[in-house]
Design a protein around this motif. Structure first.
Motif, PDB file in Angstrom:
ATOM      1  N   ASP A 128      -6.483   2.146  -6.879  1.00 31.77           N
ATOM      2  CA  ASP A 128      -6.717   2.924  -8.029  1.00 31.77           C
ATOM      3  C   ASP A 128      -7.640   4.246  -8.008  1.00 31.77           C
ATOM      4  O   ASP A 128      -8.604   4.178  -7.414  1.00 31.77           O
TER       5      ASP A 128
ATOM      6  N   LYS B 292      -1.321   9.828 -12.598  1.00 32.06           N
ATOM      7  CA  LYS B 292      -1.166   8.347 -12.094  1.00 32.06           C
ATOM      8  C   LYS B 292       0.196   7.663 -12.594  1.00 32.06           C
ATOM      9  O   LYS B 292       0.817   6.972 -11.892  1.00 32.06           O
TER      10      LYS B 292
ATOM     11  N   PRO C 287      -4.244   0.600 -14.267  1.00 33.12           N
ATOM     12  CA  PRO C 287      -3.623   0.663 -12.898  1.00 33.12           C
ATOM     13  C   PRO C 287      -2.347   0.111 -12.860  1.00 33.12           C
ATOM     14  O   PRO C 287      -1.824  -0.492 -13.666  1.00 33.12           O
TER      15      PRO C 287
ATOM     16  N   HIS D  85       2.481   0.114 -15.178  1.00 35.13           N
ATOM     17  CA  HIS D  85       0.821   0.272 -15.804  1.00 35.13           C
ATOM     18  C   HIS D  85       0.866  -0.525 -17.163  1.00 35.13           C
ATOM     19  O   HIS D  85       1.440  -0.035 -18.229  1.00 35.13           O
TER      20      HIS D  85
END
Length: 332
Positions: A258, A63, A265, A118
């Motif tokens: 997310d 991510k 996130p 983030h």
């Protein structure tokens, strides 16, 4: 609670080794490790090494882009936009703050709109950096829902921190960094880990009942805004400024997108910088210092940021939770 003593250099090296081992390039690892070290140095424990396992979770899942480069665009003389490309916010800020400071000094006022980064660090580093450059600064960001609006028992807002800094040339800036929740979730989680109770009014259980047990709040419960309806209104403002105003998500939209890996996130951040030389002329520093002196003459008054600035004068080792250190070592 068992602790181990680590020097500030050891804290930095532990963080950097862990981040590099989990997919960060040297630049990203160095910037974030410096921030983590400084949080421990200044006594902001909920934003120091405590956050590192969550960063690693986001890196491992893919991510977070630990090797990416943010894209900086000057939209107008006073508006700077950064596409974060899923980089960690400290990396984005490292690129964007110098551009923001330059624009504010040229035009008097400038804003920085950040997308797709983030952010889970403290917010005082960005406003303090601008204040050290002679600028008044305000910043805010949202997160995933953790706070119930006043009158509700289910989360909608993030903890939605705001940070403000006032420059004091020749002195340390006045800086505050506060969640619009009654308490930052990181502080609730630290209280849970260390077995401390939290004040009544911090949050509710999953059944909507008041509690002083941080575990009941962190595990399925909900935080409350500070100051009831007043804090709720400020949290709403943050949602709008760090979401709609910069073209990014509201907290509930962030949660929907997310992957719930435990890492921070992707979201937006809004930063405003004002040049007091442009708005007030040359007397603003003397005038504001008289105000601060007046405040401090009224009793046991501490200017925001003084505790952190005092802590950083101590360059000695810090006592770190041993269980946390062992967990971090296992990640690298």
């Amino acid at each position: 609670m068992s602790t181990v003593s680590l020097t500030l250099d050891e804290i930095f090296n532990l963080a950097k080794k862990t981040l590099v081992a989990n997919g960060c390039n040297d630049e990203t690892a160095s910037i974030l490790s410096e921030l983590i070290k400084n949080a421990e140095r200044d006594g902001s424990l909920s934003h120091g090494l405590f956050r590192l396992p969550a960063y690693v979770s986001g890196l491992k899942s893919g991510k977070i882009n630990g090797k990416g480069t943010p894209e900086v665009k000057r939209i107008s003389p006073s508006v700077i936009k950064i596409e974060g490309n899923n980089c960690l916010a400290p990396v984005v800020l490292n690129k964007g703050l110098p551009e923001l400071a330059k624009a504010a000094k040229e035009n008097g006022v400038a804003v920085l709109a950040i997308n797709n980064s983030h952010h889970m660090a403290a917010m005082w580093p960005e406003t303090e950096k601008l204040a050290e450059d002679g600028l008044v600064a305000f910043a805010c960001t949202s997160y995933k829902p953790a706070v119930a609006p006043a009158g509700a028992i289910k989360p909608l807002f993030g903890t939605n921190p705001i940070s403000f800094a006032w420059p004091r040339p020749g002195k340390t800036p006045v800086v505050y960094d506060m969640a619009t929740a009654s308490m930052a979730m990181g502080e609730v989680q630290v209280a849970k880990r260390e077995g401390h109770k939290v004040p009544l009014g911090t949050g509710l259980t999953k059944d909507g009942k008041e509690t002083t047990d941080p575990g009941e709040i962190a595990d399925g419960g909900v935080l409350l805004p500070f100051g009831g309806y007043k804090g709720s209104a400020i949290a709403m403002m943050v949602e709008l400024m760090a979401g709609a105003l910069v073209g990014d998500n509201f907290s509930y939209e962030t949660a929907e997108k997310d992957n719930n890996d435990g890492g921070p996130p992707s979201g937006g951040e809004f930063i405003l910088a004002i040049c007091p030389d442009k708005t007030a002329g040359t007397s603003w520093q003397k005038h504001s210092d008289e105000f601060f002196d007046k405040m401090k003459s009224m009793g046991d008054v501490r200017l925001p940021g003084e505790r952190r600035h005092k802590n950083r004068q101590d360059t000695g080792p810090r006592n770190i939770n041993e269980e946390l250190v062992n967990k971090i070592k296992s990640l690298s």
